[in-house]
Motif scaffolding. Structure first.
Motif, mmCIF file in Angstrom:
data_model
loop_
_atom_site.group_PDB
_atom_site.id
_atom_site.type_symbol
_atom_site.label_atom_id
_atom_site.label_comp_id
_atom_site.label_asym_id
_atom_site.label_seq_id
_atom_site.Cartn_x
_atom_site.Cartn_y
_atom_site.Cartn_z
ATOM 1 N N ALA A 150 0.769 -1.254 0.455
ATOM 2 C CA ALA A 150 -0.359 0.135 0.403
ATOM 3 C C ALA A 150 1.199 1.091 -0.273
ATOM 4 C CB ALA A 150 -0.643 -0.054 1.203
ATOM 5 N N ILE A 151 2.063 1.302 0.441
ATOM 6 C CA ILE A 151 2.529 2.351 1.140
ATOM 7 C C ILE A 151 3.955 2.665 -0.648
ATOM 8 C CG2 ILE A 151 4.726 3.373 2.501
ATOM 9 C CD1 ILE A 151 2.278 3.241 3.603
ATOM 10 N N LEU A 152 4.113 1.257 -0.844
ATOM 11 C CA LEU A 152 5.547 1.698 -2.302
ATOM 12 C C LEU A 152 4.674 1.651 -3.697
ATOM 13 C CD1 LEU A 152 7.275 -1.953 -1.205
ATOM 14 C CD2 LEU A 152 8.167 0.279 -1.129
ATOM 15 N N ARG A 153 3.085 1.315 -2.917
ATOM 16 C CA ARG A 153 2.585 1.663 -4.851
ATOM 17 C C ARG A 153 1.902 4.099 -4.116
ATOM 18 N NH1 ARG A 153 -2.003 -3.252 -4.815
ATOM 19 N NH2 ARG A 153 -0.204 -4.824 -4.452
ATOM 20 N N LEU A 154 1.840 3.872 -3.336
ATOM 21 C CA LEU A 154 1.261 5.982 -2.979
ATOM 22 C C LEU A 154 2.981 6.024 -2.932
ATOM 23 C CD1 LEU A 154 -0.635 5.630 -0.033
ATOM 24 C CD2 LEU A 154 -1.128 6.507 -1.640
ATOM 25 N N SER A 155 3.575 5.795 -2.744
ATOM 26 C CA SER A 155 4.796 6.664 -3.148
ATOM 27 C C SER A 155 5.038 6.779 -4.629
ATOM 28 C CB SER A 155 6.213 5.566 -1.942
ATOM 29 O OG SER A 155 7.018 4.510 -3.248
ATOM 30 N N SER A 156 4.792 6.125 -5.491
ATOM 31 C CA SER A 156 5.038 6.020 -6.645
ATOM 32 C C SER A 156 4.251 7.345 -7.247
ATOM 33 C CB SER A 156 5.313 4.270 -7.475
ATOM 34 O OG SER A 156 6.012 3.661 -7.260
ATOM 35 N N TRP A 157 2.847 6.842 -7.082
ATOM 36 C CA TRP A 157 1.709 7.485 -7.418
ATOM 37 C C TRP A 157 2.099 8.617 -7.191
ATOM 38 C CZ3 TRP A 157 -0.238 6.032 -11.534
ATOM 39 C CH2 TRP A 157 -0.874 4.837 -12.375
ATOM 40 N N ALA A 158 2.203 8.992 -5.668
ATOM 41 C CA ALA A 158 2.331 10.240 -5.578
ATOM 42 C C ALA A 158 4.003 11.047 -5.355
ATOM 43 C CB ALA A 158 1.544 10.718 -4.122
ATOM 44 N N ALA A 159 4.359 10.126 -6.071
ATOM 45 C CA ALA A 159 6.050 10.830 -5.815
ATOM 46 C C ALA A 159 6.255 12.141 -6.142
ATOM 47 C CB ALA A 159 7.447 10.009 -6.838
ATOM 48 N N ARG A 160 5.806 12.906 -7.218
ATOM 49 C CA ARG A 160 5.881 14.574 -7.621
ATOM 50 C C ARG A 160 5.719 14.705 -6.224
ATOM 51 N NH1 ARG A 160 9.377 15.857 -10.912
ATOM 52 N NH2 ARG A 160 9.731 14.207 -11.789
ATOM 53 N N VAL A 161 4.134 14.994 -5.514
ATOM 54 C CA VAL A 161 3.538 15.921 -4.639
ATOM 55 C C VAL A 161 4.142 15.649 -3.223
ATOM 56 C CG1 VAL A 161 1.097 15.277 -3.103
ATOM 57 C CG2 VAL A 161 1.513 15.378 -5.369
ATOM 58 N N LEU A 162 4.668 14.539 -3.715
ATOM 59 C CA LEU A 162 5.325 13.848 -2.203
ATOM 60 C C LEU A 162 6.331 14.679 -2.160
ATOM 61 C CD1 LEU A 162 4.253 10.458 -0.510
ATOM 62 C CD2 LEU A 162 3.404 11.991 -0.328
ATOM 63 N N TYR A 163 7.454 14.745 -3.162
ATOM 64 C CA TYR A 163 8.209 15.443 -2.640
ATOM 65 C C TYR A 163 8.412 17.218 -2.619
ATOM 66 C CZ TYR A 163 12.514 18.029 -5.275
ATOM 67 O OH TYR A 163 13.782 18.329 -5.711
ATOM 68 N N GLU A 164 7.176 17.541 -3.475
ATOM 69 C CA GLU A 164 6.925 18.881 -2.931
ATOM 70 C C GLU A 164 6.490 19.101 -1.947
ATOM 71 O OE1 GLU A 164 3.966 19.258 -6.049
ATOM 72 O OE2 GLU A 164 5.501 19.402 -7.319
ATOM 73 N N LYS A 165 6.102 17.886 -1.301
ATOM 74 C CA LYS A 165 5.848 18.226 0.922
ATOM 75 C C LYS A 165 6.969 18.429 1.385
ATOM 76 C CE LYS A 165 0.858 16.746 0.087
ATOM 77 N NZ LYS A 165 -0.242 18.451 0.941
ATOM 78 N N GLN A 166 8.196 17.911 0.734
ATOM 79 C CA GLN A 166 9.547 17.587 1.265
ATOM 80 C C GLN A 166 8.622 15.972 2.363
ATOM 81 O OE1 GLN A 166 11.553 21.044 2.566
ATOM 82 N NE2 GLN A 166 11.267 21.425 0.812
ATOM 83 N N TYR A 167 8.237 15.207 1.863
ATOM 84 C CA TYR A 167 8.447 14.084 2.744
ATOM 85 C C TYR A 167 8.077 14.386 3.946
ATOM 86 C CZ TYR A 167 11.064 12.540 -1.363
ATOM 87 O OH TYR A 167 10.955 12.784 -2.845
ATOM 88 N N GLN A 168 6.803 15.704 4.068
ATOM 89 C CA GLN A 168 6.455 16.029 5.117
ATOM 90 C C GLN A 168 4.722 15.547 5.132
ATOM 91 O OE1 GLN A 168 7.583 17.947 7.731
ATOM 92 N NE2 GLN A 168 10.056 17.725 7.848
ATOM 93 N N PHE A 169 3.737 14.877 4.943
ATOM 94 C CA PHE A 169 2.618 14.598 5.115
ATOM 95 C C PHE A 169 1.921 14.166 6.038
ATOM 96 C CE2 PHE A 169 2.986 10.969 3.093
ATOM 97 C CZ PHE A 169 4.304 10.592 3.064
ATOM 98 N N THR A 170 0.618 14.079 6.791
ATOM 99 C CA THR A 170 -0.478 13.081 7.417
ATOM 100 C C THR A 170 -0.811 11.728 5.871
ATOM 101 O OG1 THR A 170 -0.833 14.968 8.070
ATOM 102 C CG2 THR A 170 -2.150 12.892 8.415
ATOM 103 N N ILE A 171 -0.489 10.666 6.757
ATOM 104 C CA ILE A 171 -1.756 9.537 5.982
ATOM 105 C C ILE A 171 -2.516 9.262 6.188
ATOM 106 C CG2 ILE A 171 0.360 7.823 5.159
ATOM 107 C CD1 ILE A 171 0.355 6.008 6.603
ATOM 108 N N VAL A 172 -3.849 8.517 6.662
ATOM 109 C CA VAL A 172 -5.392 8.078 6.700
ATOM 110 C C VAL A 172 -5.017 6.394 6.502
ATOM 111 C CG1 VAL A 172 -7.734 9.113 7.098
ATOM 112 C CG2 VAL A 172 -5.942 10.370 6.011
#
Ligand SMILES: Cc1cc2nc3c(=O)[nH]c(=O)nc-3n(C[C@H](O)[C@H](O)[C@H](O)COP(=O)(O)OP(=O)(O)OC[C@H]3O[C@@H](n4cnc5c(N)ncnc54)[C@H](O)[C@@H]3O)c2cc1C
Length: 394
Positions: free
Chosen positions: A231-253
């Motif tokens: 679940a996490i590895l797939r999210l990291s791929s699909w959201a790669a650009r968004v997470l990079y922009e957030k500098q890997y600081q975000f919330t998971i639900v």
């Protein structure tokens, strides 16, 4: 002469196919390091997840966050069944695991390396390691300036993976746009997570990234550093650009009970009528691991009798929308990849030839293509390498 720059998966497969299609043409692989097929060696934890058991191109492309549209027609030319057959024709037998990942039956990446090296040697491909390319220019042919000599090639295949100097070469030839490279396929760090003591728990959950449309329902693994699993590895791929922009600081639900699509408040009110003395801790409805359920119910220890509808609503929210702060990422050691690379609109996917620089071809991870974990990244290398090799050999 055809020169392939890069002695990795895509470079080897391109060179082998070029030489097979046109044995009279000289084919050279130039590799900058002392070793060949380095990533193949370490791939899949040393087992090499060569491809995925997904044989319908329309379904196959859904595993590529970047490059999905472009790969459809290439997959009709060369897809997982083709690499499996190619390997089996060369006595490398593969096996499919329950999740669709395909490995050599021996579980050894060295078998794939040996197969490629044998094939390249049999075909007479000239493989040169420790080659530092100073620059490449194009008049009619390409002039490849190495430290001690100069090569002239009619066709050039760039298969340099995610290396910076490969991107510079692509930019210097025809002015290709390089989409900024960033990591894809990683796990999420949660240094403050109260779930750390539960590390090792592996369950199906629905995980989403707050304030984004990204969501995955798949196995979730709790680790000592945070969260991992498909679940996490797939999210990291699909959201790669968004997470990079957030500098890997975000919330998971997290929805801990995605396969129980019932109204939990009504369900517990119903039980309350029949079994008022029971506690939530005694009613593990989703059959979650005991420790996890104990953790999720730790603030709701009273008998159902004393739990108001509002309190049950809070409990339902905790089960369905449990939030955790993420701070940082860790590369997934079994597979990681770079998102970004040569802009796809500048490449013709029928041939893998550049639209900006005639007789220049691209293959593999140098392109702005990446797949989720599971063998899709090698499949991109095989497919684009096959097409680039065959077309350059014409
Ligand atoms: C740890 C790890 C495990 C992985 N496991 C898997 C897996 O199991 N399944 C899967 O599908 N994918 C896996 N991947 C991803 C996969 O390895 C890559 O997608 C794939 O190797 C890309 O192939 P490539 O040939 O395009 O690039 P690479 O394999 O990176 O090869 C590029 C080659 O070009 C050379 N090079 C670079 N610049 C120059 C230059 N200027 N001159 C000459 N040579 C140059 C490099 O040294 C390298 O040898 C894994 C990746 C990693 C890091």
């Amino acid at each position: 002469m055809i020169v392939v720059v890069g002695g990795g998966a895509a470079g080897f497969f391109a060179a082998i196919n070029a030489k097979e299609k046109n044995p009279t043409r000289k084919v050279i692989i130039l590799e900058k390091t002392a070793s060949l097929l380095t990533k193949v060696k370490i791939s899949g934890g040393g087992r090499c997840n060569v491809t995925h058991g997904c044989f319908d191109p329309k379904h196959l492309i859904t595993h590529y966050p970047r490059g999905n549209k472009e790969l459809l027609s290439p997959f009709y030319q060369f897809q997982p069944q083709d690499i499996i057959k190619w390997l089996e024709d060369r006595h490398v037998v593969v096996k499919e695991e329950s999740d669709g990942r395909i490995f050599p039956k021996t579980d050894s990446s060295q078998e794939i390396i040996n197969c490629f090296l044998q094939e390249a040697n049999k075909l007479g491909i000239d493989i040169r390691t420790c080659q530092k390319i100073e620059k490449i220019t194009q008049t009619k042919n390409f002039t490849i300036q190495l430290e001690k000599e100069c090569l002239s090639a009619e066709k050039l295949i760039l298969a340099t993976g995610s290396s910076k100097d490969g991107f510079s070469l692509a930019a210097s030839l025809g002015g290709h746009t390089i989409i900024p490279p960033i990591p894809s396929i990683f796990t999420f760090n949660a240094p403050e997570s109260p779930l750390k003591p539960l590390s090792g728990i592996d369950i199906i959950a629905k995980v989403s990234i707050a304030e984004t449309p990204f969501v995955q329902t798949a196995p979730l693994l709790l680790t000592h550093f945070g969260f991992s699993g498909p679940a996490i590895l797939r999210l990291s791929s699909w959201a790669a650009r968004v997470l990079y922009e957030k500098q890997y600081q975000f919330t998971i639900v997290i929805d801990w009970l995605p396969n129980l699509p019932i109204n939990l408040v009504d369900y517990f009110i119903d039980i309350k009528k029949k079994l008022p003395q029971k506690t939530l801790q005694q009613l593990n409805i989703g059959k979650l691991p005991k420790n996890l359920w104990k953790h999720l119910t730790k603030n709701f220890k009273e008998p159902l009798l004393h739990l108001s509808k509002d309190r049950l609503k809070i409990f339902e929210r905790q089960l369905r929308c449990d939030c955790y702060a993420i701070n940082g990422k860790t590369p997934h050691k079994e597979e990681f990849v770079t998102c970004g690379g040569v802009a796809l609109k500048e490449v013709c996917f029928a041939t893998m030839e550049s639209k900006l620089c005639k007789n220049l071809y691209f293959a593999g991870e140098i392109l702005d293509i990446d797949g989720i974990t599971g063998g899709f990244n090698f499949q991109n290398a095989w497919t684009t390498g096959f097409i680039a090799g065959c077309c350059a050999a014409r």
